[in-house]
Each structure stands twice: as structure tokens, then as C-alpha cells.
Design an enzyme around this catalytic site. Structure first.
Site, PDB file in Angstrom:
ATOM      1  N   HIS A  16      -0.372   7.019  -4.916  1.00 38.22           N
ATOM      2  CA  HIS A  16      -0.302   6.285  -3.641  1.00 38.22           C
ATOM      3  C   HIS A  16       1.041   5.581  -3.549  1.00 38.22           C
ATOM      4  O   HIS A  16       1.184   4.421  -3.951  1.00 38.22           O
ATOM      5  CB  HIS A  16      -1.467   5.292  -3.562  1.00 38.22           C
ATOM      6  CG  HIS A  16      -1.488   4.491  -2.282  1.00 38.22           C
ATOM      7  ND1 HIS A  16      -2.544   3.687  -1.926  1.00 38.22           N
ATOM      8  CD2 HIS A  16      -0.583   4.373  -1.268  1.00 38.22           C
ATOM      9  CE1 HIS A  16      -2.291   3.105  -0.769  1.00 38.22           C
ATOM     10  NE2 HIS A  16      -1.085   3.495  -0.354  1.00 38.22           N
ATOM     11  N   HIS A  18       4.681   5.699  -0.778  1.00 38.44           N
ATOM     12  CA  HIS A  18       5.305   6.266   0.426  1.00 38.44           C
ATOM     13  C   HIS A  18       6.793   6.412   0.140  1.00 38.44           C
ATOM     14  O   HIS A  18       7.459   5.420  -0.191  1.00 38.44           O
ATOM     15  CB  HIS A  18       5.098   5.329   1.615  1.00 38.44           C
ATOM     16  CG  HIS A  18       3.651   5.009   1.867  1.00 38.44           C
ATOM     17  ND1 HIS A  18       2.923   5.618   2.865  1.00 38.44           N
ATOM     18  CD2 HIS A  18       2.792   4.163   1.236  1.00 38.44           C
ATOM     19  CE1 HIS A  18       1.682   5.158   2.848  1.00 38.44           C
ATOM     20  NE2 HIS A  18       1.582   4.271   1.863  1.00 38.44           N
ATOM     21  N   HIS A 195      -5.753   6.039   4.131  1.00 45.34           N
ATOM     22  CA  HIS A 195      -5.738   4.582   4.006  1.00 45.34           C
ATOM     23  C   HIS A 195      -6.951   4.044   4.778  1.00 45.34           C
ATOM     24  O   HIS A 195      -7.082   4.300   5.982  1.00 45.34           O
ATOM     25  CB  HIS A 195      -4.475   3.995   4.627  1.00 45.34           C
ATOM     26  CG  HIS A 195      -3.236   4.163   3.801  1.00 45.34           C
ATOM     27  ND1 HIS A 195      -2.789   5.377   3.377  1.00 45.34           N
ATOM     28  CD2 HIS A 195      -2.350   3.244   3.322  1.00 45.34           C
ATOM     29  CE1 HIS A 195      -1.668   5.209   2.672  1.00 45.34           C
ATOM     30  NE2 HIS A 195      -1.390   3.925   2.620  1.00 45.34           N
ATOM     31  N   GLU A 198      -7.960  -1.388   3.933  1.00 41.52           N
ATOM     32  CA  GLU A 198      -6.866  -2.298   3.544  1.00 41.52           C
ATOM     33  C   GLU A 198      -7.006  -3.564   4.393  1.00 41.52           C
ATOM     34  O   GLU A 198      -7.013  -4.674   3.880  1.00 41.52           O
ATOM     35  CB  GLU A 198      -5.509  -1.626   3.769  1.00 41.52           C
ATOM     36  CG  GLU A 198      -4.311  -2.474   3.336  1.00 41.52           C
ATOM     37  CD  GLU A 198      -2.971  -1.797   3.614  1.00 41.52           C
ATOM     38  OE1 GLU A 198      -2.937  -0.846   4.434  1.00 41.52           O
ATOM     39  OE2 GLU A 198      -1.958  -2.223   3.007  1.00 41.52           O
ATOM     40  N   ASP A 277       4.728   0.787  -1.756  1.00 40.11           N
ATOM     41  CA  ASP A 277       6.094   0.763  -1.206  1.00 40.11           C
ATOM     42  C   ASP A 277       6.967  -0.050  -2.155  1.00 40.11           C
ATOM     43  O   ASP A 277       7.205  -1.248  -1.926  1.00 40.11           O
ATOM     44  CB  ASP A 277       6.069   0.124   0.191  1.00 40.11           C
ATOM     45  CG  ASP A 277       5.171   0.901   1.137  1.00 40.11           C
ATOM     46  OD1 ASP A 277       5.609   1.946   1.651  1.00 40.11           O
ATOM     47  OD2 ASP A 277       4.012   0.480   1.322  1.00 40.11           O
TER      48      ASP A 277
END
Ligand code: ADE
Ligand code: ZN
Length: 331
Positions: A16, A18, A195, A198, A277
Site C-alpha cells: 500500500h 502511492h 481504500h 480510512e 505516501d
């Protein structure tokens, strides 16, 4: 135990993250200068200092603004090459990386340039021994029709991805809206992940399972609010890819020691750890493991999450066994 889970000497899978979230400030400045794109400041330290977020949308606004610097195949190559190098430096031996092509195409960048750049960096990393693949993420707030169009436009690049996912603004864009495009992806042999939970409530996670028929959930935090749902995720052994530093940075979780991943593990849910990220939330996958070590999480639990990461990876049985054997000999 010779090395802690956070050590680069412990092999791990990162499922996971990006690619666009790997845009470190130094590279951001380099690309802004290369392409003549204005930035509010050209000092990487000042840019880093601005990364304080009250919620997911605050982050997404900065993340998408910064992507204006991405223009050419070379830019996409440099971004992916940076991440893949960092991943290897952190002990990653299997990387499954999301990317958001809809953003770039919307900014006028040809899809071919995006895939040429990303594809070249992934091919280089494979030649250097890293097992790595890409997952096309649909940007959920652009809507289901745009996602469907992207899947159609992606046909010439179909063999460059192993699956599809769904990310960006969650609340207001429930998974069910994307049922048809995920069904098309499944019919084309693509893996599915999403996703959910969240910021969205447990219904978002339920829809990801029932309507999108996903094989994994990204984040999944709010599933712990619904004991029946949590039991189901455990019974079906759906892996949940959790990103601890991201969740604290975006205030989905108020304190690391109250992270829902512990309740998930107690319920028997397969949990993996990733960076989401890394340029924005304080570190790569190793820093995410270190943050869990800092609050006293046992090595047994953390190594278990690493085992789960190989079990949850979209790889064949032979490759899975090779990764697990390497992990066993490293711990
Ligand atoms: N895109 C990049 N990071 C994300 C996150 N944490 N949630 C939703 N979309 C994202
Ligand atoms: Zn994410």
C-alpha cells in the site's frame, strides 16, 4: 531475534503505497525547475515543514497540487526510480505500487508518457532483482464514468498492471458507485483492492467486499467499529493494508498506541504494514515498523505482519515461498 522488523535486513512486501506520494520535496523542486512550473517556495525544507494535515482532504489538496510538476516520461521515471530505490534500501523485496493516471491525463499529460516513465523504472528495478508491479488506482472523486473511461483507455498498457484500486476523497464516494468498473476489471483478470474505512464508516468496507469483490482492503480502520464486520473479515481472511504513520498524520487515529490495527490483529484479521505516501507522512516502510516498535509492539507481531504481507501479495505460490524462506532465514 537478530534484527528488528524495521531493519532493512528483514525482507518485506510493501502493498500500500502511492508512487505519487513518493514525491520528495527535493525531487519536487528539481521537476518544478525542469518544467518551469511555479512553486510557493523552492526550499525543500520549507516545503516539508508545510506538511501538517488536519484530515485526508488537506493532504490530498497538497498532493494533487504538487503533481503539476509531473509532465514528461522522464519525470515519471525519476519518481518511480526514487521510490523503488528507497524501497530496496528498506528491505522491500516485493513492491505493489499504486499510481493515479487520471490526475496526470487530466493535466494534459499523455497516458503513454506516464506509462513509459513508470514502466522503465519498474523494468530497471526488476533487472536489479526487485519483484515489483503496478496497480492502477481510480480517483474516486472523479466519478465512476471517468474510471470506466480510464480502464478503456488503458487497454494498450493492460500488461503493465496487475490490478486496480480506488483512492482519494472517500466520504461521499462509496465503493458501490464503482461496481461495474471493478466487475470489468475482474473479468479482465485484474486483481482488486480498495481504500475503505480510512474516513468512511464500516458500510464503505462492507461495500468494498460485497460490491467490488476486493481481495484486500486498504486502511480499513473503521471496520473495528462493527464487530460483525470485523469477524467476517477475519473469517474470510481478507488482508488489510495498514499505514500507521499516515493514519496518525491525517488524524484518522489520534495516537499510535490506540491504532485499530491492534484490535484487528486480536480479532484474527491479516494485517500488513506500508508507508502510503512516504514523502508526506514521515518515512518509508522501515519508519512505519519503527514507529510500532517505539510503542512496544512485539517483534513476534511485527514479523507476523511481514509474513502476512507476502501471503497477501499478488504473486504465485513459488515466489511466495521464496520470499517466506528468505524471511525465515533473516529473523
Ligand atoms: N491517495 C494517496 N494517499 C491516499 C490516502 N491515504 N487515502 C486516500 N487516497 C490517497
Ligand atoms: Zn493509500
Amino acid at each position: 531475534m537478530t534484527h528488528p522488523a524495521s531493519s532493512p535486513l528483514i525482507p518485506k512486501a510493501e502493498l500500500h503505497m502511492h508512487l505519487e506520494g513518493a514525491l520528495e520535496s527535493e525531487l519536487l523542486v528539481t521537476l518544478a525547475r525542469r518544467n518551469g512550473v511555479p512553486l510557493p517556495t523552492y526550499d525543500p525544507d520549507v516545503l516539508d515543514a508545510r506538511y501538517r494535515f488536519g484530515q485526508l482532504q488537506d493532504f490530498l489538496d497538497v498532493y494533487f497540487d504538487n503533481l503539476a510538476v509531473m509532465r514528461t516520461a522522464e519525470d515519471f521515471h525519476d519518481l518511480a526510480a526514487l521510490y523503488l530505490r528507497r524501497a530496496r534500501e528498506n528491505g522491500v523485496t516485493r513492491a505493489e505500487s499504486f499510481f493515479n493516471p487520471m490526475t496526470h491525463v487530466g493535466a494534459g499529460v499523455p497516458l503513454a508518457a506516464v506509462m513509459e516513465g513508470y514502466g522503465a523504472a519498474f523494468a530497471d528495478a526488476r533487472r536489479e532483482g526487485l519483484s515489483c508491479d503496478m496497480i492502477l488506482d481510480f480517483t474516486r472523486d472523479l466519478g465512476a464514468e471517468a474510471a470506466d473511461q480510464m480502464l478503456t483507455d488503458f487497454a494498450p498498457f493492460r500488461d503493465m498492471i496487475i490490478g486496480v484500486g480506488l483512492d482519494s476523497t472517500e466520504v461521499g464516494y462509496p465503493p458501490v458507485l464503482f461496481r461495474d468498473v471493478f466487475a470489468r476489471a475482474a473479468a479482465d483478470g485484474l486483481h482488486r483492492t480498495c481504500h475503505a474505512g480510512e474516513e468512511g464508516d464500516p458500510e464503505y468496507v462492507r461495500q468494498a467486499l460485497d460490491d467490488l469483490r476486493v481481495e484486500r482492503i486498504d486502511h480499513g480502520l473503521r471496520a473495528v467499529e462493527d464487530p460483525e464486520l470485523l469477524k467476517r473479515i477475519a473469517a474470510e481472511q481478507i488482508p488489510v493494508n495498514v499505514c500507521p504513520l499516515s493514519n496518525v498524520a491525517l488524524r484518522a487515529v489520534d495516537r499510535m498506541d490506540r491504532h485499530p490495527l491492534f484490535a484487528m490483529l486480536d480479532a484474527g484479521v491479516p494485517v500488513t504494514i506500508s508507508s502510503d505516501d512516504p514523502a508526506y507522512f514521515g518515512g518509508q516502510i522501515g519508519a512505519n515498523f519503527a514507529a510500532l516498535e517505539d510503542i512496544g509492539t512485539s517483534q513476534e507481531v511485527l514479523i507476523g505482519c511481514i509474513e502476512t504481507s507476502f501471503e497477501a501479495a499478488f504473486i504465485d505460490a513459488g515466489e511466495r515461498e521464496r520470499h517466506l524462506a528468505a524471511l525465515r532465514s533473516a529473523v
